[in-house]
Design an enzyme around this catalytic site. Structure first.
Site, PDB file in Angstrom:
ATOM      1  N   ASP A 280       4.282  -0.779   6.641  1.00 44.55           N
ATOM      2  CA  ASP A 280       5.596  -0.109   6.036  1.00 44.55           C
ATOM      3  C   ASP A 280       6.642  -1.094   5.911  1.00 44.55           C
ATOM      4  O   ASP A 280       6.633  -2.164   6.659  1.00 44.55           O
ATOM      5  CB  ASP A 280       6.014   1.117   7.160  1.00 44.55           C
ATOM      6  CG  ASP A 280       7.349   1.800   6.805  1.00 44.55           C
ATOM      7  OD1 ASP A 280       7.089   2.348   5.707  1.00 44.55           O
ATOM      8  OD2 ASP A 280       8.095   1.784   7.131  1.00 44.55           O
ATOM      9  N   LYS A 281       7.207  -0.974   4.689  1.00 43.20           N
ATOM     10  CA  LYS A 281       8.417  -1.967   4.441  1.00 43.20           C
ATOM     11  C   LYS A 281       9.556  -1.777   5.619  1.00 43.20           C
ATOM     12  O   LYS A 281       9.884  -2.788   6.204  1.00 43.20           O
ATOM     13  CB  LYS A 281       8.866  -1.738   3.148  1.00 43.20           C
ATOM     14  CG  LYS A 281       9.820  -2.872   2.809  1.00 43.20           C
ATOM     15  CD  LYS A 281      10.400  -2.590   1.420  1.00 43.20           C
ATOM     16  CE  LYS A 281      11.256  -1.458   1.291  1.00 43.20           C
ATOM     17  NZ  LYS A 281      12.576  -1.759   1.974  1.00 43.20           N
ATOM     18  N   THR A 282      10.199  -0.487   5.357  1.00 43.02           N
ATOM     19  CA  THR A 282      11.485  -0.519   6.185  1.00 43.02           C
ATOM     20  C   THR A 282      11.240  -0.616   7.612  1.00 43.02           C
ATOM     21  O   THR A 282      10.411   0.515   8.171  1.00 43.02           O
ATOM     22  CB  THR A 282      12.150   1.066   5.657  1.00 43.02           C
ATOM     23  OG1 THR A 282      12.211   1.024   4.122  1.00 43.02           O
ATOM     24  CG2 THR A 282      13.490   0.944   6.203  1.00 43.02           C
TER      25      THR A 282
ATOM     26  N   ASP B  32       7.156   2.323  11.562  1.00 37.54           N
ATOM     27  CA  ASP B  32       8.049   2.754  12.640  1.00 37.54           C
ATOM     28  C   ASP B  32       8.604   4.106  12.649  1.00 37.54           C
ATOM     29  O   ASP B  32       9.452   4.402  13.269  1.00 37.54           O
ATOM     30  CB  ASP B  32       9.088   1.660  12.745  1.00 37.54           C
ATOM     31  CG  ASP B  32      10.085   1.721  11.639  1.00 37.54           C
ATOM     32  OD1 ASP B  32       9.524   2.356  10.607  1.00 37.54           O
ATOM     33  OD2 ASP B  32      11.189   1.249  11.782  1.00 37.54           O
TER      34      ASP B  32
ATOM     35  N   ASP C 193       5.731   7.648   8.898  1.00 38.15           N
ATOM     36  CA  ASP C 193       4.513   6.831   9.193  1.00 38.15           C
ATOM     37  C   ASP C 193       3.423   7.607   9.968  1.00 38.15           C
ATOM     38  O   ASP C 193       2.551   7.032  10.021  1.00 38.15           O
ATOM     39  CB  ASP C 193       4.822   5.602   9.373  1.00 38.15           C
ATOM     40  CG  ASP C 193       5.750   4.686   8.710  1.00 38.15           C
ATOM     41  OD1 ASP C 193       5.727   4.802   7.311  1.00 38.15           O
ATOM     42  OD2 ASP C 193       6.868   4.222   9.119  1.00 38.15           O
TER      43      ASP C 193
ATOM     44  N   LYS D  53       1.305   9.522   2.318  1.00 38.97           N
ATOM     45  CA  LYS D  53       1.161   8.113   2.980  1.00 38.97           C
ATOM     46  C   LYS D  53      -0.337   7.887   3.580  1.00 38.97           C
ATOM     47  O   LYS D  53      -1.006   7.031   3.513  1.00 38.97           O
ATOM     48  CB  LYS D  53       2.203   7.630   3.949  1.00 38.97           C
ATOM     49  CG  LYS D  53       3.430   7.253   3.416  1.00 38.97           C
ATOM     50  CD  LYS D  53       4.329   6.174   4.501  1.00 38.97           C
ATOM     51  CE  LYS D  53       5.528   5.770   3.645  1.00 38.97           C
ATOM     52  NZ  LYS D  53       6.220   4.824   4.727  1.00 38.97           N
TER      53      LYS D  53
ATOM     54  N   THR E 146       5.915   1.889   0.806  1.00 38.77           N
ATOM     55  CA  THR E 146       7.374   2.306   1.222  1.00 38.77           C
ATOM     56  C   THR E 146       7.699   3.522   0.251  1.00 38.77           C
ATOM     57  O   THR E 146       7.210   3.804  -0.671  1.00 38.77           O
ATOM     58  CB  THR E 146       8.091   1.014   0.765  1.00 38.77           C
ATOM     59  OG1 THR E 146       9.465   1.350   0.975  1.00 38.77           O
ATOM     60  CG2 THR E 146       8.158   0.682  -0.741  1.00 38.77           C
ATOM     61  N   GLY E 147       8.454   4.054   0.949  1.00 42.43           N
ATOM     62  CA  GLY E 147       9.326   5.258   0.120  1.00 42.43           C
ATOM     63  C   GLY E 147      10.373   4.791  -0.981  1.00 42.43           C
ATOM     64  O   GLY E 147      10.831   5.473  -1.714  1.00 42.43           O
TER      65      GLY E 147
END
Length: 694
Positions: free
Chosen positions: A375-377, A571, A575, A552, A524-525
């Protein structure tokens, strides 16, 4: 009026940074159930200690054990071993006996059936020997006691390694507020979220969570939706906009009309996805059970052949003695400890390196992972906005532009304002005290700083001032950055670029994974431009951008359908279903409780390099598991034929006493081999450096 008082004064007056969110340049954005581990841990812990205490006199007063060590049990104490041994068989052996019944019903023989077979044969043979019905050398009370105690120890360690301290579903429920403020005319009624119905009107105060899915009737707020959507920055929501249960109104109060509550909310949908994925992943087959199943059929076949051959060769009494010896020796002392000991030591060692293993299936599977989905964020990035560039105009310097912007933003509590002030403080700049601070929704902030009228804002502010954006802003737009301009007395003096900052450790993590032959994918969103910019900088192989939370887990399933073993690192609540769906779910420890509860592995830090530590640990632990299984099963594969009398034609039959001693030695070897795992250095820096240096 102070900022915190103004929040409560008027739902419209504290929205000075809606322009940050609304700019057009970043739009588009197994055997034991999951819930009963704690009961199993307590059960096996109590049974182990009680049976250990009972087992000591059983062993010491067992006539055969005394014979092996060269002493005789007094006549008055001959019944101690049989009576206490019976207690151990019935009480200490009950979990295995009941488990064996389950394996028989499921037609899936495994460890429980193999253990039950051994202790049952030892129990009845020992009583027969005690009562004089068979030869005295078939008295196995001491062996029964050791078998029960060792197996209880192994299963206690196993259950402890599987214990889950938090519930993913409880954590999801915790996102909802305990109370909601429902408006009945002019009155406010305090109710629970469960009591809300469609079309109820609810007041959500600044900083509070939305209690149900709804539509904004009055007010405008920057909504923190990161726990649901993964979007790294607050999103502006005004009248007519939809809001989701669990999201937070960061800077202003709003009134919403409930459109869905209870089981119909988006949060409840995520809840169901987590539950489904967890229940399906728990059916994975365990390595030790496969070995035990094979060993069961091997022991059974050996016992049948032994019975037939010795019955023909030497009569029924010898046949019974050999069969009993074969079945008792076949019971897997070392096999019962081979996996639990490795897992226990591996999890302990991992914890010291900042990696918490909740599910041993995840530990086993990590070595086979060929795709890591980040996940990016908050995982590859820090999850909060940061000033990444300052471009001055005219005679101003970077520091002067940043210091003036920070001074104007100081009274604001908005996340972007905090980022600007934080950037100025990090550079050690002198931030002046502003005067005449004001804010305008969807436009920006303004203040008098050192006799200058300073304004900070987005495109609407530029339009009102009839000024053009700085040249580099076009490039920043393609990267999906947040762009703010700084004006002094109506003239543009610079531009600020803000973005979700990439963690420095992410670069090494991606490089090391590539060196191991692992594909790195980011999900990512966030909008496509933001995702592509981060992916380009890190060298990501594949990017899924603009993915909604409910989709996801589908992306994880898509990768799995391509034949890939997927580890998911995330996180946030959004997710959680993907973490549960993945072959290995890895939660960043700084994330939400629900993400942590849905994962099999938790990284205590937010360092993505820890993923390398998990891979190294998994491979090392698997090597030890294989070595221990081969040693444990290998002993049985060798000892069982010898006990059956395969070398009898040349005059050698393995004595029961020698077989028991060898069995104990195999347990010691397995335990010592597992201890070697303690030598591994699992710090993220070391694991990544060793891969890159290889």
């Amino acid at each position: 009026m102070p900022e915190h008082e103004r929040h409560h004064h008027d739902v419209h007056t504290t929205q000075e940074h809606e322009h940050h969110a609304d700019q057009d340049n970043h739009s588009g954005h197994g055997h034991h159930g999951q819930g009963d581990h704690g009961d199993h841990v307590g059960q096996f812990r109590r049974l182990f200690w009680i049976n250990l205490v009972i087992g000591i006199p059983v062993v010491l007063f067992s006539p055969m054990f005394g014979h092996l060590l060269g002493y005789n049990v007094p006549d008055g104490a001959l019944w101690i071993a049989p009576l206490l041994g019976t207690v151990m068989y019935v009480w200490g052996g009950w979990p295995f006996l009941s488990g064996a019944v389950g394996e028989i019903k499921a037609r899936a023989p495994g460890m429980m059936l193999l253990i039950s077979l051994g202790i049952t044969v030892a129990f009845f043979a020992s009583w027969a020997a005690t009562l004089g019905l068979v030869a005295a050398d078939l008295e196995f009370w001491w062996e029964l006691a050791l078998l029960v105690v060792i197996m209880l120890l192994g299963h206690w360690i196993e259950m402890r390694s599987l214990e889950q301290t938090t519930s993913a579903l409880d954590s999801l429920a915790a996102l909802l507020p305990d109370e909601a403020e429902r408006l009945d005319g002019e009155d406010i009624v305090i109710v629970t979220p469960d009591e809300l119905k469609v079309d109820d009107v609810v007041l959500v105060r600044p900083g509070a969570s939305v209690p149900a899915d709804g539509e904004i009737l009055d007010g405008r707020a920057a909504m923190d939706e990161s726990m649901i959507t993964g979007e790294s920055r607050p999103v502006g929501r005004g009248i007519g906009s939809s809001v989701t249960a669990g999201t937070v109104a960061t800077d202003s109060g709003i009134k919403i009309r409930v459109t869905a509550s209870g089981d119909d909310t988006a949060l409840a949908g995520i809840n169901r996805l987590v539950a489904e994925a967890q229940s399906s992943s728990s059916r994975a087959q365990r390595l030790a059970d496969r070995a035990a199943a094979l060993l069961f059929w091997f022991a059974l076949a050996a016992a049948v052949m032994t019975a037939i051959i010795w019955f023909v060769v030497d009569g029924p009494e010898t046949s019974v003695a050999r069969v009993i010896t074969v079945l008792v020796i076949a019971c897997p002392h070392a096999l019962g400890l081979a996996i639990p000991l490795v897992v226990s030591i591996a999890t302990e060692r991992a914890a010291r390196g900042g990696v918490l293993i909740k599910d041993r299936l995840a530990l086993e599977a990590m070595r086979e992972v060929d795709v890591v989905l980040f996940d990016k964020t908050g995982t590859l990035t820090k999850g909060s906005p940061a000033v990444t560039d300052v471009v001055p105009v005219g005679e101003y310097t970077q520091d002067e532009v940043l210091a003036l912007a920070a001074a104007a933003e100081t009274p604001s509590e908005h996340p972007l304002a905090k980022a600007i002030v934080g950037a100025a403080q990090q550079r050690g700049l002198d931030i002046s005290r502003p005067a005449e601070f004001s804010s305008s929704p969807a436009v920006g902030v303004s203040a008098m700083v050192n006799a200058q009228h300073i304004q900070v804002g987005g495109p609407y502010m530029l339009a009102e001032a009839e000024r053009e954006e700085i040249t580099v802003a076009k490039q920043w737009k393609t990267e999906g950055a947040i762009i703010l301009h700084v004006l002094s007395d109506g003239e543009v003096i610079g531009g600020l670029k803000l973005a979700d900052e990439i963690r420095p450790e992410s670069y090494d993590a991606v490089k090391a994974l590539h060196k191991l032959g692992v594909e790195v994918v980011m999900i990512t969103g966030d909008a496509e431009a933001v995702a592509q910019n981060v992916g380009r900088q890190l060298g990501i192989d594949r990017i899924f951008a603009g993915v909604r939370p409910e989709d996801k887990s589908a992306k994880v399933a898509q990768l799995q359908d391509e034949g890939k073993k997927v580890a998911m690192v995330g996180d946030g609540v959004n997710d959680a279903p993907a973490l549960a769906q993945a072959d290995v779910g890895i939660a960043i420890g700084a994330g939400t409780d629900v993400a942590i509860a849905s994962a099999g592995v938790i990284l205590a830090s937010s360092d993505p390099r820890s993923v390398l530590s998990v891979i190294e640990l998994s491979r090392a632990a698997y090597r030890k598991m294989k070595q221990n299984l081969w040693w444990a099963a290998g002993y049985n594969l060798l000892a069982v034929p010898l006990a059956a009398g395969v070398l009898a034609p040349i005059g050698f039959v393995l004595p029961m006493s020698v077989g028991a001693i060898l069995m104990s030695l195999s347990t010691v070897v397995v335990a010592l081999n597992a201890q070697l795992l303690r030598r591994i250095d699992l710090t993220p820096e070391n694991s990544t450096a060793s891969v890159l240096a290889a």
